[in-house]
Structure formats: structure tokens, C-alpha cells
Design a protein around this motif. Structure first.
Motif, PDB file in Angstrom:
ATOM      1  N   GLY A   1      63.667  59.222  85.189  1.00 18.17           N
ATOM      2  CA  GLY A   1      62.741  58.390  86.520  1.00 18.17           C
ATOM      3  C   GLY A   1      64.431  57.652  86.992  1.00 18.17           C
ATOM      4  N   LEU A   2      65.005  57.356  86.771  1.00 20.20           N
ATOM      5  CA  LEU A   2      66.109  56.900  87.721  1.00 20.20           C
ATOM      6  C   LEU A   2      65.997  56.828  88.917  1.00 20.20           C
ATOM      7  N   TRP A   3      65.824  58.409  89.314  1.00 18.46           N
ATOM      8  CA  TRP A   3      66.201  59.173  90.580  1.00 18.46           C
ATOM      9  C   TRP A   3      64.786  59.166  90.792  1.00 18.46           C
ATOM     10  N   TRP A   4      63.496  59.856  89.627  1.00 17.96           N
ATOM     11  CA  TRP A   4      62.327  59.778  90.282  1.00 17.96           C
ATOM     12  C   TRP A   4      61.778  59.147  90.009  1.00 17.96           C
ATOM     13  N   GLY A   5      61.098  58.422  90.614  1.00 16.16           N
ATOM     14  CA  GLY A   5      60.201  57.327  89.847  1.00 16.16           C
ATOM     15  C   GLY A   5      59.144  57.204  89.303  1.00 16.16           C
ATOM     16  N   LEU A   6      58.438  58.831  90.098  1.00 24.00           N
ATOM     17  CA  LEU A   6      56.785  58.856  89.077  1.00 24.00           C
ATOM     18  C   LEU A   6      57.305  59.911  87.966  1.00 24.00           C
ATOM     19  N   VAL A   7      58.338  60.820  87.675  1.00 25.46           N
ATOM     20  CA  VAL A   7      58.759  60.264  86.754  1.00 25.46           C
ATOM     21  C   VAL A   7      59.308  59.905  85.720  1.00 25.46           C
ATOM     22  N   GLY A   8      59.458  58.947  85.659  1.00 26.11           N
ATOM     23  CA  GLY A   8      59.661  57.524  85.283  1.00 26.11           C
ATOM     24  C   GLY A   8      58.868  57.069  84.388  1.00 26.11           C
ATOM     25  N   ILE A   9      57.579  56.689  85.641  1.00 27.06           N
ATOM     26  CA  ILE A   9      56.571  56.309  84.954  1.00 27.06           C
ATOM     27  C   ILE A   9      55.407  56.884  84.071  1.00 27.06           C
ATOM     28  N   ALA A  10      56.028  58.277  84.255  1.00 25.90           N
ATOM     29  CA  ALA A  10      54.968  59.272  83.352  1.00 25.90           C
ATOM     30  C   ALA A  10      55.661  58.998  82.034  1.00 25.90           C
TER      31      ALA A  10
ATOM     32  N   LEU B   1      58.892  48.315  81.376  1.00 25.86           N
ATOM     33  CA  LEU B   1      59.428  49.761  81.875  1.00 25.86           C
ATOM     34  C   LEU B   1      58.854  50.193  82.517  1.00 25.86           C
ATOM     35  N   ILE B   2      57.634  50.226  82.169  1.00 30.46           N
ATOM     36  CA  ILE B   2      56.196  51.021  83.765  1.00 30.46           C
ATOM     37  C   ILE B   2      56.561  49.374  84.407  1.00 30.46           C
ATOM     38  N   VAL B   3      56.418  48.183  84.071  1.00 26.10           N
ATOM     39  CA  VAL B   3      56.680  47.435  85.395  1.00 26.10           C
ATOM     40  C   VAL B   3      57.711  47.415  86.150  1.00 26.10           C
TER      41      VAL B   3
ATOM     42  N   ARG C   1      59.305  50.004  86.767  1.00 24.13           N
ATOM     43  CA  ARG C   1      59.526  51.221  87.150  1.00 24.13           C
ATOM     44  C   ARG C   1      59.016  51.204  88.449  1.00 24.13           C
ATOM     45  N   PHE C   2      57.571  50.642  88.547  1.00 26.18           N
ATOM     46  CA  PHE C   2      56.911  50.314  89.544  1.00 26.18           C
ATOM     47  C   PHE C   2      57.845  49.320  90.816  1.00 26.18           C
ATOM     48  N   ALA C   3      57.846  47.955  90.170  1.00 26.15           N
ATOM     49  CA  ALA C   3      58.346  47.017  91.357  1.00 26.15           C
ATOM     50  C   ALA C   3      59.424  47.944  92.110  1.00 26.15           C
ATOM     51  N   THR C   4      60.291  49.163  91.789  1.00 27.23           N
ATOM     52  CA  THR C   4      61.614  49.373  91.659  1.00 27.23           C
ATOM     53  C   THR C   4      61.041  51.167  92.952  1.00 27.23           C
TER      54      THR C   4
END
Length: 116
Positions: free
Chosen positions: A61-70, A108-110, A112-115
Motif C-alpha cells: 500500500g505504500l506504492w498502491w494506495g487503494l491496496v494499503g487502504i484495503a 493507517l487508514i487515515v 493512507r487516505f491523506a497521502t
């Protein structure tokens, strides 16, 4: 903000991998704790897999935001379930660490959304 995301991601991933390792080694502490919680031995492989997948998803998720959020949503649900399991059996020593990890997963959700 991204540096905070990386730090929290690495922390959560390290905790998950250490916990998965302890579960896979069937340490006495983990075996006793799982027995107290009423977790069947057959569920251990699922819990280990969920932890490893959560760590991998958080890092990806560091590279793919939606994966990190999931992944972070899944971790939040995983740790909230752990809190509920500890409280269900009156294990008030085991619930706070799981609660902290639930809050960290929400962070972590917050982050990832913020970045995105």
C-alpha cells in the motif's frame, strides 16, 4: 505525512510478522492464549495467513494506495475482532494491546487516505 505513513506501516508490519511467527512456532504463550480465547487449532493457519497478508498489503500500500487502504481496513477488523475475543472471555490483559493495534490500524487508514 508520507514519512508518518511509512513509520506506522513498518511498525504494524513488524508486529504482525512477529505475531505470525510466534503463532507458527506454537509457542507456549500463544498456545495458552489461543486456548483461553477458545480459538480452535484449525484456525491458526487462517490467523497466520491473515497477519502475513495484512503486513504484505500494508507494505504494498505504500506504492498502491487503494491496496494499503484495503489492508488497513482488514487489519482494523482483525484487531477489533481480537479485542472482542479477549473481552468475551474476560481476558483484560490481552485486550489493551489489541485495542492499541486497532487504533494504529485506523491511523493507517487515515494516513493512507491523506497521502493519496
Amino acid at each position: 505525512m508520507f514519512v508518518s505513513l511509512v513509520v506506522v506501516t513498518l511498525f504494524v508490519s513488524a508486529v504482525l510478522l512477529v505475531s505470525a511467527g510466534a503463532k507458527s512456532l506454537r509457542t507456549r504463550h500463544i498456545t495458552e492464549q489461543m486456548s483461553t480465547l477458545g480459538v480452535p487449532q484449525g484456525m491458526m493457519a487462517f490467523l497466520i495467513g491473515a497477519q502475513v497478508a495484512g503486513a504484505a498489503g500494508a507494505i504494498a500500500g505504500l506504492w498502491w494506495g487503494l491496496v494499503g487502504i484495503a489492508a488497513a481496513i482488514g487489519l482494523t477488523l482483525y484487531f477489533a475482532g481480537a479485542v472482542a475475543s479477549h473481552l468475551r472471555v474476560g481476558d483484560h490483559k490481552g485486550a489493551p494491546p489489541a485495542a492499541v493495534l486497532t487504533v494504529v490500524s485506523v491511523a493507517l487508514i487515515v494516513l493512507r487516505f491523506a497521502t493519496l
